[in-house]
Design a protein around this motif. Structure first.
Motif, PDB file in Angstrom:
ATOM      1  N   ASP A   1       0.774  -1.308   0.059  1.00 58.22           N
ATOM      2  CA  ASP A   1      -0.059  -0.007   0.043  1.00 58.22           C
ATOM      3  C   ASP A   1       0.845   1.337  -0.047  1.00 58.22           C
ATOM      4  N   GLY A   2       2.380   1.170  -0.275  1.00 54.13           N
ATOM      5  CA  GLY A   2       2.993   2.284  -0.341  1.00 54.13           C
ATOM      6  C   GLY A   2       3.788   2.641   0.969  1.00 54.13           C
ATOM      7  N   ILE A   3       3.471   2.015   1.828  1.00 56.30           N
ATOM      8  CA  ILE A   3       4.198   2.178   3.327  1.00 56.30           C
ATOM      9  C   ILE A   3       4.954   1.004   3.700  1.00 56.30           C
ATOM     10  N   TYR A   4       6.333   1.147   3.707  1.00 52.36           N
ATOM     11  CA  TYR A   4       7.194   0.285   4.451  1.00 52.36           C
ATOM     12  C   TYR A   4       7.325   0.488   6.014  1.00 52.36           C
ATOM     13  N   VAL A   5       7.382  -0.469   6.793  1.00 50.76           N
ATOM     14  CA  VAL A   5       7.832  -0.081   8.177  1.00 50.76           C
ATOM     15  C   VAL A   5       9.208  -0.722   8.371  1.00 50.76           C
ATOM     16  N   ALA A   6      10.029   0.027   8.809  1.00 49.13           N
ATOM     17  CA  ALA A   6      11.365  -0.361   9.089  1.00 49.13           C
ATOM     18  C   ALA A   6      11.587  -0.555  10.718  1.00 49.13           C
ATOM     19  N   GLU A   7      11.747  -1.499  11.100  1.00 51.71           N
ATOM     20  CA  GLU A   7      11.862  -1.982  12.454  1.00 51.71           C
ATOM     21  C   GLU A   7      13.303  -1.727  13.167  1.00 51.71           C
ATOM     22  N   LEU A   8      13.409  -0.707  13.679  1.00 49.00           N
ATOM     23  CA  LEU A   8      14.725  -0.453  14.296  1.00 49.00           C
ATOM     24  C   LEU A   8      15.047  -0.884  15.663  1.00 49.00           C
ATOM     25  N   PHE A   9      13.891  -1.431  16.303  1.00 48.21           N
ATOM     26  CA  PHE A   9      14.052  -1.987  17.680  1.00 48.21           C
ATOM     27  C   PHE A   9      14.321  -3.251  18.123  1.00 48.21           C
ATOM     28  N   HIS A  10      15.165  -3.866  17.602  1.00 50.53           N
ATOM     29  CA  HIS A  10      15.628  -5.179  17.683  1.00 50.53           C
ATOM     30  C   HIS A  10      17.024  -5.189  18.413  1.00 50.53           C
ATOM     31  N   GLY A  11      17.194  -4.415  19.781  1.00 54.91           N
ATOM     32  CA  GLY A  11      18.062  -4.212  20.385  1.00 54.91           C
ATOM     33  C   GLY A  11      17.853  -4.772  21.858  1.00 54.91           C
ATOM     34  N   PRO A  12      18.736  -4.647  22.967  1.00 59.44           N
ATOM     35  CA  PRO A  12      18.359  -5.258  24.165  1.00 59.44           C
ATOM     36  C   PRO A  12      17.414  -4.206  24.863  1.00 59.44           C
ATOM     37  N   THR A  13      16.780  -3.107  24.620  1.00 59.51           N
ATOM     38  CA  THR A  13      15.952  -2.309  25.187  1.00 59.51           C
ATOM     39  C   THR A  13      14.423  -2.123  24.299  1.00 59.51           C
ATOM     40  N   TYR A  14      14.792  -2.617  22.956  1.00 63.66           N
ATOM     41  CA  TYR A  14      13.481  -2.809  22.233  1.00 63.66           C
ATOM     42  C   TYR A  14      13.150  -1.322  21.721  1.00 63.66           C
ATOM     43  N   ALA A  15      14.124  -0.636  21.581  1.00 66.51           N
ATOM     44  CA  ALA A  15      14.243   0.820  20.849  1.00 66.51           C
ATOM     45  C   ALA A  15      15.051   1.090  20.011  1.00 66.51           C
ATOM     46  N   PHE A  16      14.806   2.078  18.863  1.00 68.11           N
ATOM     47  CA  PHE A  16      15.733   2.079  17.819  1.00 68.11           C
ATOM     48  C   PHE A  16      17.052   2.730  18.406  1.00 68.11           C
ATOM     49  N   LYS A  17      17.201   3.532  19.585  1.00 64.80           N
ATOM     50  CA  LYS A  17      18.311   4.076  20.001  1.00 64.80           C
ATOM     51  C   LYS A  17      19.282   2.933  20.282  1.00 64.80           C
TER      52      LYS A  17
ATOM     53  N   PHE B   1      18.871   1.494   0.495  1.00 59.39           N
ATOM     54  CA  PHE B   1      19.171   0.274  -0.635  1.00 59.39           C
ATOM     55  C   PHE B   1      18.427  -0.976  -0.440  1.00 59.39           C
ATOM     56  N   TRP B   2      17.862  -1.148   0.689  1.00 57.81           N
ATOM     57  CA  TRP B   2      16.961  -2.651   1.013  1.00 57.81           C
ATOM     58  C   TRP B   2      15.844  -2.399   0.141  1.00 57.81           C
ATOM     59  N   VAL B   3      14.990  -0.939   0.210  1.00 63.75           N
ATOM     60  CA  VAL B   3      13.909  -0.765  -0.548  1.00 63.75           C
ATOM     61  C   VAL B   3      14.173  -0.819  -1.914  1.00 63.75           C
ATOM     62  N   CYS B   4      15.177  -0.334  -2.316  1.00 67.66           N
ATOM     63  CA  CYS B   4      15.569  -0.352  -4.007  1.00 67.66           C
ATOM     64  C   CYS B   4      15.644  -1.768  -4.336  1.00 67.66           C
ATOM     65  N   ASP B   5      16.248  -2.356  -3.655  1.00 63.98           N
ATOM     66  CA  ASP B   5      16.638  -3.990  -4.025  1.00 63.98           C
ATOM     67  C   ASP B   5      15.166  -4.704  -4.170  1.00 63.98           C
ATOM     68  N   LYS B   6      13.944  -4.117  -3.504  1.00 68.03           N
ATOM     69  CA  LYS B   6      12.722  -4.794  -3.344  1.00 68.03           C
ATOM     70  C   LYS B   6      11.842  -4.311  -4.349  1.00 68.03           C
ATOM     71  N   GLN B   7      12.190  -3.224  -4.594  1.00 70.32           N
ATOM     72  CA  GLN B   7      11.333  -2.152  -5.639  1.00 70.32           C
ATOM     73  C   GLN B   7      11.899  -1.151  -6.390  1.00 70.32           C
ATOM     74  N   GLN B   8      11.477  -1.258  -7.631  1.00 68.07           N
ATOM     75  CA  GLN B   8      11.952  -0.316  -8.662  1.00 68.07           C
ATOM     76  C   GLN B   8      11.837   1.371  -8.213  1.00 68.07           C
ATOM     77  N   ILE B   9      12.546   2.342  -7.965  1.00 72.49           N
ATOM     78  CA  ILE B   9      12.369   3.471  -7.524  1.00 72.49           C
ATOM     79  C   ILE B   9      12.945   4.318  -8.510  1.00 72.49           C
ATOM     80  N   ASP B  10      12.373   5.401  -8.855  1.00 80.36           N
ATOM     81  CA  ASP B  10      12.836   6.473  -9.480  1.00 80.36           C
ATOM     82  C   ASP B  10      13.507   7.400  -8.430  1.00 80.36           C
TER      83      ASP B  10
ATOM     84  N   TYR C   1       4.142   8.835  -3.698  1.00 79.69           N
ATOM     85  CA  TYR C   1       5.555   8.584  -3.207  1.00 79.69           C
ATOM     86  C   TYR C   1       5.503   7.050  -2.346  1.00 79.69           C
ATOM     87  N   ILE C   2       6.727   6.577  -2.439  1.00 80.62           N
ATOM     88  CA  ILE C   2       6.994   5.426  -1.400  1.00 80.62           C
ATOM     89  C   ILE C   2       7.208   6.078  -0.117  1.00 80.62           C
ATOM     90  N   TYR C   3       6.695   5.599   0.969  1.00 76.03           N
ATOM     91  CA  TYR C   3       7.031   6.059   2.407  1.00 76.03           C
ATOM     92  C   TYR C   3       7.685   4.822   3.088  1.00 76.03           C
TER      93      TYR C   3
END
Length: 380
Positions: A1-17, A144-153, A312-314
């Protein structure tokens, strides 16, 4: 549907930080050992930074860490993650005030150059440039991950960044300056909408903090905005100094129409109310089976709003595991989110923190007593 969710929380405190702070903790330890020095880290947190910083440096040689959080104004899971760490070099301080109060205390202590030098103060939150540096990396990786999955202008992708302190999105700004071929950065915030007001209508005036379902963004004074403004003012440090003095005196910064238009060449923004946050979690779960945390929900809501106007792709940065905010998820879905082991075990651990008044002098005395006398009963 045009939205990717990038999970950045796979660390010891489950937060992107965690991504930056695990790196930063090891970097500090390595450099301090190499130089034969010690460091006393002082930081403020609205929730996730504190626990991620603590997990990044707990047990590290030659480092102590003092983390201030607003008493009773972080989520129960965030509080447990900070206060259940048993390590001789970790000191949790619950301040009777808001996050902005905690941050002001930290800035005041760092501004006391004699105190800073005598006690070797260092920072780990996003006022530390090394943390921003580490966060730049995942913008490139995700692109680069999204570009690999989907052709993006070229420049047909936008990052959506839930933010309160302007740190995470600042890393995206630097990535864009370095040549990352994206369109704009969509800033997502909650009812503490000072950054949205800035981008949408040039209003950067400080108001009272409102408690929301996304507490890590319950901020009115964004410390990292100063770094972006340096570029807005064409790297003119004197103009920036005057503007920051204006903010301190008038609790607002005045922007020209030309400056506002320049900001909009890089940033878009959207504000989500508490009701919209809950509705977004509910609808996204109903449609996809995926559970958003309330901060990421602000981002998805912002993307949904923009997608009705363009094609746009988000890519929405998912900043925390939903189990860190179980009550908001339950309110939205009728079910509590599944807890990973690292969170489910927290309730069995003993808490320890030091409750202090909203006073820079009191915090300064506490730090001094700990470092000089080892008085761990101070402020109990």
């Amino acid at each position: 549907d045009g939205i990717y969710v990038a999970e950045l929380f796979h660390g010891p405190t489950y937060a992107f930080k965690d991504i930056a702070l695990q790196f930063l903790g090891n970097l500090f330890e390595h450099i301090l050992k190499e130089r034969g020095e010690k460091m006393n880290i002082l930081g403020a947190t609205s929730g996730d930074t504190g626990s991620a910083a603590i997990y990044g440096v707990k047990g590290k040689d030659n480092i102590n860490i003092f983390i201030l959080h607003p008493s009773g104004k972080v989520s129960p899971v965030q509080e447990l993650q900070m206060t259940t760490v048993k390590s001789e070099n970790v000191f949790n301080i619950a301040v009777k005030g808001s996050f902005d109060d905690c941050q002001a205390i930290v800035k005041q202590l760092f501004s006391d150059l004699e105190f800073k030098s005598k006690y070797n103060l260092g920072a780990v939150n996003s006022i530390n440039w090394a943390r921003i540096l580490a966060q730049i990396v995942y913008y490139f990786y995700i692109y680069f991950w999204v570009c690999d999955k989907q052709q993006i202008d070229e420049q047909h992708l936008r990052f959506v960044v839930p933010t309160g302190n302007f740190g995470n999105i600042l890393a995206g700004f630097y990535a864009r300056r370095m040549g990352l071929p994206i369109d704009k950065l969509l800033l997502a915030t909650n009812e503490n909408n000072i950054l949205h007001r800035l981008i949408s209508r040039g209003d950067y005036s400080i108001k009272d903090v409102v408690e929301t379902y996304s507490p890590s963004m319950d901020i009115q004074l964004s410390s990292n905005l100063e770094r972006y403004l340096y570029y807005l003012y064409e790297e003119d440090a004197e103009t920036l100094r005057k503007k920051m003095k204006e903010l301190s005196g008038e609790r607002k910064i005045h922007f020209t129409e030309e400056e506002i238009n320049k900001i909009r060449t890089v940033f878009l923004s959207h504000e989500s109310s508490n009701d919209e946050t809950i509705r977004t979690i509910r609808n996204f779960h109903t449609n996809t089976g995926y559970v958003l945390d309330p901060h990421t929900a602000c981002g998805v809501n912002a993307a949904n709003n923009m997608m009705s106007k363009d094609n746009y792709i988000y890519v929405c940065l998912a900043t925390a595991h939903p189990s860190k905010f179980p009550e908001a998820v339950y309110k939205a879905t009728g079910k509590y989110p599944e807890k990973p082991k690292g969170i489910s075990e927290l309730n069995d651990l003993e808490k320890q923190s030091y409750v202090l008044n909203n006073s820079a002098d009191e915090v300064k005395s506490f730090v001094k007593n700990i470092l000089e006398e080892g008085d761990k009963n101070a402020g109990r």
